[in-house]
Design a protein around this motif. Structure first.
Motif, PDB file in Angstrom:
ATOM      1  N   ALA A  32      33.700  32.919  31.306  1.00 19.26           N
ATOM      2  CA  ALA A  32      34.027  34.078  30.567  1.00 19.26           C
ATOM      3  C   ALA A  32      35.152  34.839  31.114  1.00 19.26           C
ATOM      4  N   GLU A  33      35.817  35.499  30.242  1.00 12.91           N
ATOM      5  CA  GLU A  33      36.792  36.525  30.592  1.00 12.91           C
ATOM      6  C   GLU A  33      36.110  37.963  31.241  1.00 12.91           C
ATOM      7  N   PRO A  34      36.898  38.421  32.408  1.00  9.33           N
ATOM      8  CA  PRO A  34      36.064  39.618  33.066  1.00  9.33           C
ATOM      9  C   PRO A  34      35.770  40.703  32.078  1.00  9.33           C
ATOM     10  N   ALA A  35      34.425  41.233  32.256  1.00  7.61           N
ATOM     11  CA  ALA A  35      34.014  42.190  31.336  1.00  7.61           C
ATOM     12  C   ALA A  35      34.856  43.485  31.433  1.00  7.61           C
ATOM     13  N   VAL A  36      35.135  43.597  32.799  1.00  7.33           N
ATOM     14  CA  VAL A  36      35.855  44.984  33.162  1.00  7.33           C
ATOM     15  C   VAL A  36      37.316  44.459  33.438  1.00  7.33           C
ATOM     16  N   SER A  37      38.274  44.906  32.590  1.00  7.68           N
ATOM     17  CA  SER A  37      39.697  44.382  32.838  1.00  7.68           C
ATOM     18  C   SER A  37      40.349  44.807  33.996  1.00  7.68           C
ATOM     19  N   THR A  38      39.866  45.761  34.763  1.00  3.27           N
ATOM     20  CA  THR A  38      40.469  46.352  35.935  1.00  3.27           C
ATOM     21  C   THR A  38      40.277  45.149  37.013  1.00  3.27           C
ATOM     22  N   THR A  39      39.429  44.548  37.009  1.00  3.39           N
ATOM     23  CA  THR A  39      38.905  43.787  38.272  1.00  3.39           C
ATOM     24  C   THR A  39      39.772  42.658  38.271  1.00  3.39           C
ATOM     25  N   LYS A  56      45.001  45.847  42.690  1.00  2.66           N
ATOM     26  CA  LYS A  56      44.245  46.904  42.550  1.00  2.66           C
ATOM     27  C   LYS A  56      43.009  46.747  43.349  1.00  2.66           C
ATOM     28  N   PHE A  57      42.718  45.431  43.454  1.00  5.62           N
ATOM     29  CA  PHE A  57      41.229  45.025  43.840  1.00  5.62           C
ATOM     30  C   PHE A  57      40.809  45.778  45.139  1.00  5.62           C
ATOM     31  N   GLN A  67      40.351  49.564  44.726  1.00  2.59           N
ATOM     32  CA  GLN A  67      39.091  49.814  43.921  1.00  2.59           C
ATOM     33  C   GLN A  67      37.724  49.261  44.632  1.00  2.59           C
ATOM     34  N   TYR A  68      38.044  48.157  45.147  1.00  9.36           N
ATOM     35  CA  TYR A  68      36.796  47.784  46.051  1.00  9.36           C
ATOM     36  C   TYR A  68      36.224  48.633  46.913  1.00  9.36           C
TER      37      TYR A  68
END
Lengths: 325, 281
Positions: free
Chosen positions: B3-10, B15-16, B19-20
């Motif tokens: 599946a495509e990532p549910a949260v686009s930012t990830t 950015k990882f 944000q991580y």
């Protein structure tokens, strides 16, 4: 496209048994009696994108264990599973971004803080942008009718209000799959109904797939198109809910109370009178043989009604019927 | 198909990292908010140090006067009291992570922490630090005020600065030991006996009961060779007698033990997470 694919999943674990009393404790120290429990036995099933799938069974049937394997928390003893293309127990963190979970018996909201604080924390945990998070909180609080609850400490909320906040929290990151483990446990009829409505609404509005476990057949009847029944770790039934209703949810039980004494010989043709008391009666009938309308008309014509409760057979009865058939 | 990532930012690798790590900052902040939910409870927790320090001052006054000397093993009464204040401030503020993990395994709430996209150990460290920082500051302020009133002013700013760095590493080292004990709960469930033994090691060999300088030399050497001294004795001794040499000694020991226990925590976590059985299904 299937979002869950399970094939021959099996989970066993060992529990210690101990005889009663101090002697039993000593013996358990010297020679522990380990018993192997087969929580899940070679189950196989699939779930399609956007489907509302019911997973029901009595307590201890293996529902929660299956959900915990599918979220990657537990490792299976054997068998394979794929959830949104991930092997859950090998890629638990990657999968976590794509799924939402609610374990009805355990809170995920911070107990002493308002729900909105947990929402913002989850936003950070799921690495959401601030603007999108605010929009999402606004959307969910409207959909779940929790705007007025967001700033109240979670410990001050009723169970029904808390469950609505719990489900909303699990949807914050817009998951493609929602795994709900007994979301309606302990709720009263009204709160159950609201939870069911919001789950259905989110399924229709966002196409989120929902795998719902419950030991209440009513949850499944109200929400799901397809159902899997599990007992002692084995799948004993999987088909459409309409087929289950047609074959196994055919009997209704009615409790009725009147404002005046009832005729002791009161009866309705085609209806089994379980108990006839002074002011009320308990009866059971098969909807395939006796229409509900006919029973209700007969009950209303017997006198001035004070209260009527209609209930479905318990899950245990359904399972017994499945085994018998 | 994945599946495509549910949260686009990830999806953005750049950015990882930021944000991580930001999520652990958020956990720390939320835990701080949680600690403020009951200010009276927070104050009551910190009252303990007042009682302890009052008892210690009176006990050690008698000891020093019985010895008939202004110093014992190079420490004056004021030095000893400020040493004990720092030791108690660290010990009373540290969060008992082993109990947290053990309770989560017993009541099944560990399920929620394992299916979130964060590292289970780092989450606990952030939450523990959020809880400890506030309590440490209140303990140090309240206890410090009492000790100042009873035995005189605290060490200079150099002592504070050095002790703060060492205290932070001490909390981290204690966290690793607590994590090792807590992770054992994934298999054993009940770990209170291990916790009790660990606390007693800190009390005696860590220098919480009395400064290690008061021990015979062989016991001092033995204690210094163990990690417990670098959780309690190291920061507290540095506080009353700061020097570049002592700072280097304390930090090197702390970092060495952190490396060793950190590896053990990572290895144990990888093993026990596959052994987990959730109570109640």
């Amino acid at each position: 496209m299937s979002v869950i694919h399970v094939d021959g999943l099996h989970k066993t674990f060992q529990t210690k048994r101990k005889a009663a009393g101090f002697g039993g404790s000593l013996r358990a120290l010297w020679k522990p009696d380990l018993q192997t429990v087969e929580a899940v036995r070679e189950i196989s099933f699939q779930m399609e994108q956007g489907e509302l799938l019911g997973f029901i069974g009595p307590n201890g049937a293996g529902k929660s264990t299956t959900i915990k394997i599918l979220t990657g928390i537990l490792h299976p003893t054997s068998g394979t599973a794929s959830v949104l293309g991930f092997v859950p127990w090998q890629e638990r963190q990657k999968l976590a971004y794509q799924i939402g979970t609610v374990f009805g018996q355990r809170p995920q909201l911070w107990y002493h803080l308002p729900a909105v604080d947990t929402f913002y924390l989850f936003g950070k945990i799921y690495e959401m942008e601030e603007r999108k998070l605010r929009q999402r909180i606004g959307f969910l609080s409207e959909a779940f009718e929790i705007e007025h609850l967001l700033e109240t400490p979670v410990r001050k909320l009723s169970l029904g209000q808390r469950m609505r906040c719990e489900v909303a929290a699990s949807l914050l990151h817009k998951p493609r799959l929602l795994l709900l483990d007994e979301p309606s446990i302990g709720l009263d009829v009204v709160a159950k109904q609201r939870i069911r409505e919001t789950i259905r609404h989110m399924n229709e509005a966002e196409g989120v797939g929902v795998l719902l476990t419950s030991h209440d057949a009513g949850d499944i009847e109200a929400l799901c198109k397809r159902v899997i029944i599990i007992n002692h770790g084995e799948i004993i039934y999987q088909d459409k809910v309409s087929a289950l209703k047609r074959h196994y949810l055919t009997s209704k039980q009615v409790d009725v109370r009147y404002s005046h004494p009832l005729d002791p010989n009161f009866s309705i043709p085609g209806v089994q009178m379980l108990k006839v008391g002074t002011f009320g009666a308990k009866l059971q009938f098969d909807v395939r043989e006796t229409p509900v309308e006919r029973v209700m008309t007969a009950l209303a014509s017997a006198g001035s009604l004070v209260d009527v409760t209609v209930s479905d057979p318990s899950l245990e009865e359904v399972i017994r019927t499945i085994y018998e058939s | 198909m994945r599946a495509e990532p549910a949260v686009s930012t990830t999806s953005a690798r750049t950015k990882f990292r930021a944000q991580y790590w930001a999520k652990y900052g958020a956990v720390l902040r939320t835990q701080l908010q949680n600690s403020f939910a009951y200010p009276l409870d927070l104050l009551a927790r910190s009252m303990m140090i007042l009682l302890f320090m009052w008892v210690f001052v009176n006990l050690w006054r008698v000891t020093y006067s019985a010895m008939g000397s202004g110093e014992i093993a190079g420490l004056t009464l004021a030095n000893t009291m400020w040493y004990l204040l720092m030791a108690e401030a660290v010990m009373l503020s540290k969060r008992d992570l082993s109990k947290d993990i053990s309770d989560q395994v017993k009541d099944g709430s560990v399920a929620y922490l394992l299916n979130k996209p964060f590292n289970f150990i780092l989450y606990h460290f952030a939450a523990g630090l959020g809880d400890s920082l506030l309590v440490f500051v209140t303990n140090a302020l309240l206890g410090g005020a009492l000790v100042w009133w009873l035995v005189g002013p605290p060490p200079g700013w150099l002592g504070w600065a050095a002790a703060m760095v060492a205290a932070l590493l001490a909390l981290l080292l204690d966290f690793c030991f607590s994590a090792l004990i807590g992770l054992a709960a994934f298999v054993a469930e009940e770990v209170s006996a291990f916790r009790w033994i660990y606390q007693k090691f800190l009390l005696v060999l860590g220098g919480l009961l009395i400064p290690l300088d008061f021990f015979p030399e062989w016991l001092q050497n033995f204690s210094r060779a163990l990690p417990f001294a670098w959780i309690v004795y190291g920061p507290a001794r540095l506080f009353v007698d700061p020097s570049a040499e002592r700072l280097a000694d304390v930090l090197l020991h702390q970092l060495g033990w952190l490396g060793a226990t950190g590896v053990c925590v990572a290895l144990l976590y990888r093993w026990v997470v596959g052994q987990l059985t959730i109570n109640g299904g």
